[in-house]
Structure formats: C-alpha cells, structure tokens
Design a protein around this motif. Structure first.
Motif, PDB file in Angstrom:
ATOM      1  N   VAL A   1      60.324  84.085  32.798  1.00 42.18           N
ATOM      2  CA  VAL A   1      59.786  83.428  31.617  1.00 42.18           C
ATOM      3  C   VAL A   1      58.358  83.004  31.942  1.00 42.18           C
ATOM      4  O   VAL A   1      58.008  82.806  33.107  1.00 42.18           O
ATOM      5  CB  VAL A   1      60.616  82.198  31.200  1.00 42.18           C
ATOM      6  CG1 VAL A   1      62.014  82.610  30.792  1.00 42.18           C
ATOM      7  CG2 VAL A   1      60.657  81.160  32.322  1.00 42.18           C
TER       8      VAL A   1
ATOM      9  N   PRO B   1      58.116  75.992  32.270  1.00 40.80           N
ATOM     10  CA  PRO B   1      58.234  77.069  31.285  1.00 40.80           C
ATOM     11  C   PRO B   1      57.414  76.804  30.028  1.00 40.80           C
ATOM     12  O   PRO B   1      57.358  75.679  29.540  1.00 40.80           O
ATOM     13  CB  PRO B   1      59.742  77.088  30.961  1.00 40.80           C
ATOM     14  CG  PRO B   1      60.396  76.464  32.146  1.00 40.80           C
ATOM     15  CD  PRO B   1      59.430  75.429  32.640  1.00 40.80           C
TER      16      PRO B   1
ATOM     17  N   ASN C   1      62.025  78.975  25.511  1.00 40.20           N
ATOM     18  CA  ASN C   1      61.227  79.575  26.577  1.00 40.20           C
ATOM     19  C   ASN C   1      60.702  80.942  26.139  1.00 40.20           C
ATOM     20  O   ASN C   1      61.389  81.690  25.438  1.00 40.20           O
ATOM     21  CB  ASN C   1      62.064  79.749  27.846  1.00 40.20           C
ATOM     22  CG  ASN C   1      62.440  78.423  28.470  1.00 40.20           C
ATOM     23  OD1 ASN C   1      61.755  77.418  28.289  1.00 40.20           O
ATOM     24  ND2 ASN C   1      63.536  78.400  29.213  1.00 40.20           N
TER      25      ASN C   1
ATOM     26  N   VAL D   1      60.261  84.421  26.978  1.00 42.06           N
ATOM     27  CA  VAL D   1      60.839  85.362  27.949  1.00 42.06           C
ATOM     28  C   VAL D   1      60.034  86.663  27.956  1.00 42.06           C
ATOM     29  O   VAL D   1      59.610  87.165  26.900  1.00 42.06           O
ATOM     30  CB  VAL D   1      62.313  85.668  27.596  1.00 42.06           C
ATOM     31  CG1 VAL D   1      62.929  86.608  28.633  1.00 42.06           C
ATOM     32  CG2 VAL D   1      63.117  84.365  27.509  1.00 42.06           C
TER      33      VAL D   1
ATOM     34  N   GLU E   1      69.737  83.054  34.078  1.00 37.82           N
ATOM     35  CA  GLU E   1      69.219  82.805  32.728  1.00 37.82           C
ATOM     36  C   GLU E   1      67.700  82.950  32.624  1.00 37.82           C
ATOM     37  O   GLU E   1      67.220  83.829  31.925  1.00 37.82           O
ATOM     38  CB  GLU E   1      69.648  81.422  32.219  1.00 37.82           C
ATOM     39  CG  GLU E   1      71.143  81.284  32.020  1.00 37.82           C
ATOM     40  CD  GLU E   1      71.508  79.943  31.402  1.00 37.82           C
ATOM     41  OE1 GLU E   1      70.595  79.122  31.140  1.00 37.82           O
ATOM     42  OE2 GLU E   1      72.707  79.724  31.175  1.00 37.82           O
ATOM     43  N   ASN E   2      66.936  82.113  33.303  1.00 36.96           N
ATOM     44  CA  ASN E   2      65.481  82.171  33.185  1.00 36.96           C
ATOM     45  C   ASN E   2      64.795  82.755  34.420  1.00 36.96           C
ATOM     46  O   ASN E   2      63.569  82.765  34.499  1.00 36.96           O
ATOM     47  CB  ASN E   2      64.918  80.767  32.931  1.00 36.96           C
ATOM     48  CG  ASN E   2      65.350  80.206  31.595  1.00 36.96           C
ATOM     49  OD1 ASN E   2      65.423  80.925  30.610  1.00 36.96           O
ATOM     50  ND2 ASN E   2      65.654  78.912  31.564  1.00 36.96           N
TER      51      ASN E   2
END
Length: 391
Positions: free
Chosen positions: A198, A206, A214, A216, A288-289
């Motif tokens: 991200v 972020p 966020n 991405v 996830e991020n």
C-alpha cells in the motif's frame, strides 16, 4: 493683628505639613504586580482550617486540605498563567475526584485495620517535607499549615498502602494460576520483515483515499513487491543476516524485532514458527496490507515466558482490583452537587494561583505524592503487553 499673625503661622504649618506628606508620597515606590502577588495573603490559616468545602459521608473536607490537592494537580499538569485557563476544568474535576476517592478508601482502610509501619510513616513525612520545600511560600499566602500537609500525605500513604496490600493478595493467587497456564508454552524472539503493498507517506503511515481506505498498489506492482519479499526470504535462508537484508531491500523502517509464543498465531503460521530453528525464515505470508515473513532469532526464551506471565497476571490484578475498588467507592453515597458546602470551592481562583506560583517561582523538583512502589514495574508491564499485542 495678633490673630492674623497666628493665622499665618497656622497656614504655614499646614502648608509645611502638606509638603512633607507630598514629598513622602513621591518618595514611596508603587508596588509592582509581582510584589503584590507575593505579599497578598489570600486566606489566613484560621480561614483555611475552619472553612468547610464539602462533605464525604461523615467526613468534612476543609479548605486547607483541598488546596493541597489543587497545588498537586497544578503541578501534575504543569499549569502556568498561559495554560491554566484551558486546564482549569480538568484540575477542578481531578481534585474533587481524587479527594473523594482517597477519603472513601481511607475510611475503608481504617475499618480493615491496615497496618502502618514506622517506615511508612517516615515515608509519608518525607513526601510532605518535599512538598513543603517547594510550596511553602504558596502555603503561607493560602493559610495551609504544615500540620495540614502532614495529615494529607499520611492519608494518601495509607490509601496507597492499603491498595497495594489488596493488589498483592489478589496477585499471589492470580500469578500462580497464570504461571501454570504458560508453564509449558515456548516463547521465542523473531525478526518480522515487512514489504508494504500500500502507498505510505514519509513517516511510513499508509496513505488514505477520500473514503478513508488504504491506497493499494495494482496487481502488477503487488507482484513485484511479493517477488522482492521472496528474494529477501531466500537470502536469509541462505545465511544472510535479517536486518542487513531488510536494509538492502529498503524495508528496515517497516520491519521489527518482536516476541512470539506457541498458540499466539493462526495455523499454518503457528506450527511453522515452532518448527523453525535459529536463523531460519518462514515462507512469505500475505498480511492484508503487506507481504511478510519471520526470522527466528532465539527459538526459546524462558525469561520472556516468565515476564509475559507476570504481565498477564498484572493485567488480571488491575481488572480485579478495579472491581474491588468500585465496591469500596459505593460504601459512601456521593452527591456531587449536594455534598458541596457554600460557594468557597467555586470562589477559589485557579488562574490567580497560577499567577502567584509564577511570581514566587514555585517549581516542583521532588515527587509530590506518595507513589506506588510498583510504578517502575508498571512501565515494564506496558512494554511487554505492547510487544505481545503486536502478535
């Protein structure tokens, strides 16, 4: 003619006298604002000792006692003439809250035969002396006697001691239970290498879009980042030092050393971490991020297990103690408005006290209240809890 001469003499005398007074007035310097602040008595000792401010159950709180708490709060919040107006509501609220709590718990302690040693008494007197060493000039202007300070700090000491005694009693049983719970749990140290996919700002936070989500990267960019993470993991598996690899791939600012233990993670990560040996790296996971993998730096740290168990027990103790304390506080009914006596509390000029403190150059150099002996331990507890929470 004789009466005229006498009249002239009288007028001359009046004129001479008026000149003397005039000259005296001219010679007398006008007091500065600082001198006025440092010389003006606000309350006499008799007023401070006798003026009733509020009742707490059967106890009556007098002006001198509540002023000591006000002084402590102003020190705690570093109140100055520039900041006191913004802080006044908080100072007043905290003062009343603390004095009510201390009076009630002191009453409970008195009915539970709390044991006070000579050392405890000496400690409370030392804190009182420290307080007076700083605030004596202010005390003189507000009618606060040394006896009132000694009595106030003795009460605070008894409250703190009683609270600690109860916490220790709770802690013995809770600590034993937690130690058994984690007796056979392995704790380990590891380095978590993080590759964000991200957008991040200069501080590493972020970047958010207009909806607060966020930002991405697209699939192509994400694939490139994942390839870098896998390449980094491969280098570590081949013997490279983890932090050096993180620096090479410019992700050291996102990566960190942390603590883990068996059962802290979902499968298959939990099982993989337990199987890794020192210096070995896990596979790359999608968190996830970011893409991330873990490098074991110490596969077994029993000291950290004991430390964590202590942390967990301490948190349990605090939770249980809060329940006990709430029961204590319910032993005396509180009416925040009805318990106040007269208007003296509202009439206390908090900003003026800040002005006087500044004029007197009153600055606290010593600890002003009787502190819990576990203060240092509490800071350690917070650090371990934070490390465990990251998992």
């Amino acid at each position: 003619m004789g009466s005229l001469k006498r009249m002239k003499k009288v007028l001359a005398g009046v004129l001479a006298a008026s000149m003397v007074f005039s000259l005296a007035a001219c010679g007398k310097k006008k007091k500065s604002e600082k001198e006025k602040l440092t010389e003006t008595v606000v309350y006499t000792q008799e007023e401070a000792e006798s003026t009733e401010i509020m009742k707490i159950g059967d106890a009556i709180v007098h002006l001198d006692d509540i002023l000591i708490y006000v002084f402590q709060e102003m020190y705690q919040y570093s109140a100055t003439p520039d900041t006191v107006k913004a802080l006044e509501v908080t100072i007043r609220k905290e003062t009343l809250s603390k004095i009510r709590t201390n009076y009630i718990i002191y009453d409970v302690a008195s009915h539970n035969n709390v044991e006070v040693s000579d050392e405890d008494k000496a400690t409370s007197m030392q804190y009182a002396d420290n307080f007076m060493g700083v605030f004596k000039p202010l005390m003189d202007l507000y009618g606060v006697s040394a006896e009132a300070v000694y009595e106030c700090f003795y009460t605070q000491m008894v409250v703190t001691k009683f609270e600690n005694d109860i916490k220790n009693q709770l802690g013995q049983t809770i600590q034993e239970d937690v130690n058994k719970q984690y007796e056979n749990v392995r704790f380990f140290e590891m380095y978590q290498m993080v590759f964000p996919y991200v957008e991040v700002d200069e501080s590493g936070e972020p970047v958010k879009d207009d909806d607060g989500n966020n930002v991405v990267y697209d699939d192509t960019k994400k694939a490139e980042i994942k390839a870098k993470a896998e390449a980094a993991a491969k280098e570590v598996k081949e013997g490279a030092e983890a932090s050096a690899v993180a620096e090479k791939y410019e992700v050291k600012g996102f990566s960190t050393s942390t603590i883990g233990f068996d059962g802290a993670y979902k499968e298959p990560l939990n099982g993989e971490l337990l199987a890794l040996k020192e210096g070995e790296a896990s596979k790359v996971y999608d968190n996830e991020n970011c893409y991330t993998f873990y490098v074991i730096t110490n596969p077994d740290n029993p000291d950290m297990r004991d430390y964590y168990a202590y942390t967990i027990a301490s948190n349990y103790v605090e939770d249980e103690f809060e329940k006990v304390e709430n029961k204590w506080l319910q032993t005396i009914e509180i009416d925040e408005e009805g318990d106040m006596i007269g208007t003296t509390w509202d009439d206390i000029n908090i900003p003026y006290i800040a002005d006087v403190m500044q004029a007197l150059d009153v600055q606290a150099e010593e600890e002003l209240s009787h502190k819990d002996a576990a203060t240092a331990t509490e800071k350690q507890t917070e650090a371990v809890t934070e490390a465990a929470t990251e998992q």
